[in-house]
Design a protein around this motif. Structure first.
Motif, PDB file in Angstrom:
ATOM      1  N   TYR A   5       0.819  -1.221   0.000  1.00 38.72           N
ATOM      2  CA  TYR A   5       0.000   0.000   0.000  1.00 38.72           C
ATOM      3  C   TYR A   5       0.850   1.267   0.000  1.00 38.72           C
ATOM      4  CZ  TYR A   5       1.276  -0.410   4.893  1.00 38.72           C
ATOM      5  OH  TYR A   5       1.986  -0.551   6.043  1.00 38.72           O
ATOM      6  N   CYS A   6       2.151   1.117  -0.186  1.00 35.77           N
ATOM      7  CA  CYS A   6       3.081   2.238   0.039  1.00 35.77           C
ATOM      8  C   CYS A   6       2.753   3.476  -0.788  1.00 35.77           C
ATOM      9  CB  CYS A   6       4.492   1.773  -0.292  1.00 35.77           C
ATOM     10  SG  CYS A   6       5.704   3.073  -0.035  1.00 35.77           S
ATOM     11  N   PHE A   7       2.752   4.633  -0.121  1.00 35.08           N
ATOM     12  CA  PHE A   7       2.543   5.913  -0.802  1.00 35.08           C
ATOM     13  C   PHE A   7       3.735   6.269  -1.682  1.00 35.08           C
ATOM     14  CE2 PHE A   7       5.527   8.835   1.221  1.00 35.08           C
ATOM     15  CZ  PHE A   7       6.000   8.010   2.253  1.00 35.08           C
ATOM     16  N   ALA A   8       4.880   5.668  -1.389  1.00 39.67           N
ATOM     17  CA  ALA A   8       6.131   6.044  -2.062  1.00 39.67           C
ATOM     18  C   ALA A   8       6.603   4.959  -3.028  1.00 39.67           C
ATOM     19  CB  ALA A   8       7.207   6.315  -1.021  1.00 39.67           C
ATOM     20  N   LYS A   9       5.673   4.138  -3.494  1.00 42.83           N
ATOM     21  CA  LYS A   9       6.024   3.043  -4.419  1.00 42.83           C
ATOM     22  C   LYS A   9       7.181   2.218  -3.861  1.00 42.83           C
ATOM     23  CE  LYS A   9       3.739   4.338  -8.449  1.00 42.83           C
ATOM     24  NZ  LYS A   9       3.640   4.714  -9.793  1.00 42.83           N
ATOM     25  N   GLN A  10       6.999   1.727  -2.648  1.00 40.33           N
ATOM     26  CA  GLN A  10       7.996   0.916  -1.940  1.00 40.33           C
ATOM     27  C   GLN A  10       9.281   1.687  -1.667  1.00 40.33           C
ATOM     28  OE1 GLN A  10       6.105  -0.790  -4.574  1.00 40.33           O
ATOM     29  NE2 GLN A  10       4.827  -1.101  -2.774  1.00 40.33           N
ATOM     30  N   GLY A  11       9.170   2.987  -1.560  1.00 35.48           N
ATOM     31  CA  GLY A  11      10.297   3.783  -1.075  1.00 35.48           C
ATOM     32  C   GLY A  11      11.042   4.572  -2.119  1.00 35.48           C
ATOM     33  N   ASP A  12      10.972   4.159  -3.376  1.00 33.28           N
ATOM     34  CA  ASP A  12      11.774   4.885  -4.384  1.00 33.28           C
ATOM     35  C   ASP A  12      10.919   5.784  -5.273  1.00 33.28           C
ATOM     36  OD1 ASP A  12      10.502   3.197  -6.125  1.00 33.28           O
ATOM     37  OD2 ASP A  12      12.250   1.912  -6.466  1.00 33.28           O
ATOM     38  N   PHE A  13       9.640   5.921  -4.960  1.00 35.39           N
ATOM     39  CA  PHE A  13       8.718   6.781  -5.710  1.00 35.39           C
ATOM     40  C   PHE A  13       8.722   6.452  -7.205  1.00 35.39           C
ATOM     41  CE2 PHE A  13       9.695   8.920  -1.799  1.00 35.39           C
ATOM     42  CZ  PHE A  13       8.516   9.518  -1.412  1.00 35.39           C
ATOM     43  N   GLY A  14       8.992   5.195  -7.503  1.00 36.95           N
ATOM     44  CA  GLY A  14       8.975   4.777  -8.911  1.00 36.95           C
ATOM     45  C   GLY A  14      10.240   5.134  -9.662  1.00 36.95           C
ATOM     46  N   GLY A  15      11.242   5.613  -8.963  1.00 36.10           N
ATOM     47  CA  GLY A  15      12.503   5.985  -9.624  1.00 36.10           C
ATOM     48  C   GLY A  15      13.630   5.071  -9.178  1.00 36.10           C
ATOM     49  N   LYS A  16      14.839   5.580  -9.256  1.00 32.73           N
ATOM     50  CA  LYS A  16      16.017   4.807  -8.872  1.00 32.73           C
ATOM     51  C   LYS A  16      16.191   4.870  -7.353  1.00 32.73           C
ATOM     52  CE  LYS A  16      20.959   4.778  -9.766  1.00 32.73           C
ATOM     53  NZ  LYS A  16      22.025   5.743  -9.976  1.00 32.73           N
ATOM     54  N   ALA A  17      16.362   3.715  -6.723  1.00 35.72           N
ATOM     55  CA  ALA A  17      16.582   3.692  -5.280  1.00 35.72           C
ATOM     56  C   ALA A  17      17.974   4.239  -4.979  1.00 35.72           C
ATOM     57  CB  ALA A  17      16.458   2.259  -4.761  1.00 35.72           C
ATOM     58  N   GLU A  18      18.026   5.226  -4.073  1.00 32.71           N
ATOM     59  CA  GLU A  18      19.321   5.837  -3.750  1.00 32.71           C
ATOM     60  C   GLU A  18      19.319   6.328  -2.315  1.00 32.71           C
ATOM     61  OE1 GLU A  18      21.703   8.161  -6.922  1.00 32.71           O
ATOM     62  OE2 GLU A  18      19.610   8.653  -7.290  1.00 32.71           O
ATOM     63  N   LEU A  19      20.494   6.447  -1.735  1.00 30.50           N
ATOM     64  CA  LEU A  19      20.641   7.044  -0.410  1.00 30.50           C
ATOM     65  C   LEU A  19      21.371   8.378  -0.556  1.00 30.50           C
ATOM     66  CD1 LEU A  19      21.782   3.922   1.659  1.00 30.50           C
ATOM     67  CD2 LEU A  19      19.461   4.780   1.294  1.00 30.50           C
ATOM     68  N   MET A  20      20.979   9.353   0.281  1.00 28.18           N
ATOM     69  CA  MET A  20      21.640  10.663   0.206  1.00 28.18           C
ATOM     70  C   MET A  20      23.075  10.548   0.739  1.00 28.18           C
ATOM     71  SD  MET A  20      20.592  14.253   2.038  1.00 28.18           S
ATOM     72  CE  MET A  20      19.176  14.559   0.992  1.00 28.18           C
ATOM     73  N   PRO A  21      24.056  10.989  -0.043  1.00 29.21           N
ATOM     74  CA  PRO A  21      25.436  10.950   0.477  1.00 29.21           C
ATOM     75  C   PRO A  21      25.589  11.855   1.705  1.00 29.21           C
ATOM     76  CG  PRO A  21      25.414  11.336  -1.898  1.00 29.21           C
ATOM     77  CD  PRO A  21      23.995  11.476  -1.417  1.00 29.21           C
ATOM     78  N   LEU A  22      26.461  11.473   2.624  1.00 28.41           N
ATOM     79  CA  LEU A  22      26.683  12.232   3.850  1.00 28.41           C
ATOM     80  C   LEU A  22      27.017  13.692   3.548  1.00 28.41           C
ATOM     81  CD1 LEU A  22      27.001  12.267   6.923  1.00 28.41           C
ATOM     82  CD2 LEU A  22      29.397  11.593   6.604  1.00 28.41           C
ATOM     83  N   GLU A  23      27.859  13.923   2.541  1.00 27.91           N
ATOM     84  CA  GLU A  23      28.271  15.294   2.215  1.00 27.91           C
ATOM     85  C   GLU A  23      27.081  16.168   1.823  1.00 27.91           C
ATOM     86  OE1 GLU A  23      30.910  17.340   2.524  1.00 27.91           O
ATOM     87  OE2 GLU A  23      31.486  15.649   3.788  1.00 27.91           O
ATOM     88  N   VAL A  24      26.138  15.583   1.101  1.00 25.83           N
ATOM     89  CA  VAL A  24      24.951  16.343   0.678  1.00 25.83           C
ATOM     90  C   VAL A  24      24.134  16.733   1.911  1.00 25.83           C
ATOM     91  CG1 VAL A  24      22.768  16.236  -0.609  1.00 25.83           C
ATOM     92  CG2 VAL A  24      24.857  15.289  -1.604  1.00 25.83           C
ATOM     93  N   GLY A  25      23.976  15.778   2.830  1.00 24.03           N
ATOM     94  CA  GLY A  25      23.239  16.070   4.057  1.00 24.03           C
ATOM     95  C   GLY A  25      23.910  17.176   4.862  1.00 24.03           C
TER      96      GLY A  25
END
Ligand code: SF4
Length: 159
Positions: A110-130
């Motif tokens: 039922y995910c609102f975010a299409k299982q977390g990747d919103f239908g796009g490429k699954a990625e994690l934010m790099p530490l430097e960006v944060g």
């Protein structure tokens, strides 16, 4: 500025009076008459919609719209004015929402975010960006002492 917003959804013709907030569900003829109501006289609208609706129907819809306008339920006045000090203020940033994990390990159907990747490429934010995002928040926060950072995803704890 007097504004309406009209759209069709699930077979319903919906008209929103933007300034007043009234929401109307209208029939097809009223929906079409509204395309011309602001700029044309009723006689002209009758002619424009002759291939779609009878004259009686168009006139009836026009009168209903006029009634709603008189009641302040359509094309109502915008009574909200920005105070000059608000318009000229120095903008500050007080909150950030960081999408730190464009991914999720749970994959709920039922995910609102299409299982977390919103239908796009699954990625994690790099530490430097944060880190840079937080530096940006602080640098642009003016004199505010309390700031807010939300960690969003997907599943933010994946990152
Ligand atoms: S983001 Fe939430 S709803 Fe979506 S799959 Fe993960 S846990 Fe489930």
């Amino acid at each position: 500025m007097k504004l309406i917003h009209k759209y069709n959804m699930n077979g319903y013709n919906i008209v929103v009076d933007v300034n007043g907030g009234a929401v109307h569900v209208v029939d097809d003829v009223t929906y079409r008459v509204l395309d011309y109501y602001e700029d044309k006289k009723v006689e002209d609208i009758v002619g424009l919609l002759a291939g779609e609706f009878s004259e009686d129907k168009v006139r009836e819809a026009y009168e209903e719209i006029e009634g709603l306008v008189e009641e302040g339920l359509l094309y109502s006045e915008d009574e909200y004015e920005f105070h000059p000090s608000f318009v000229n203020r120095q903008p500050v940033v007080k909150a950030l929402c960081l999408n730190v994990a464009h991914d999720c390990n749970l994959k709920c159907k039922y995910c609102f975010a299409k299982q977390g990747d919103f239908g796009g490429k699954a990625e994690l934010m790099p530490l430097e960006v944060g880190k840079k995002a937080i530096d940006y928040l602080i640098a642009n926060s003016g004199s505010r002492k309390n700031l807010e950072i939300d960690f969003f995803g997907g599943e933010p704890l994946m990152n």
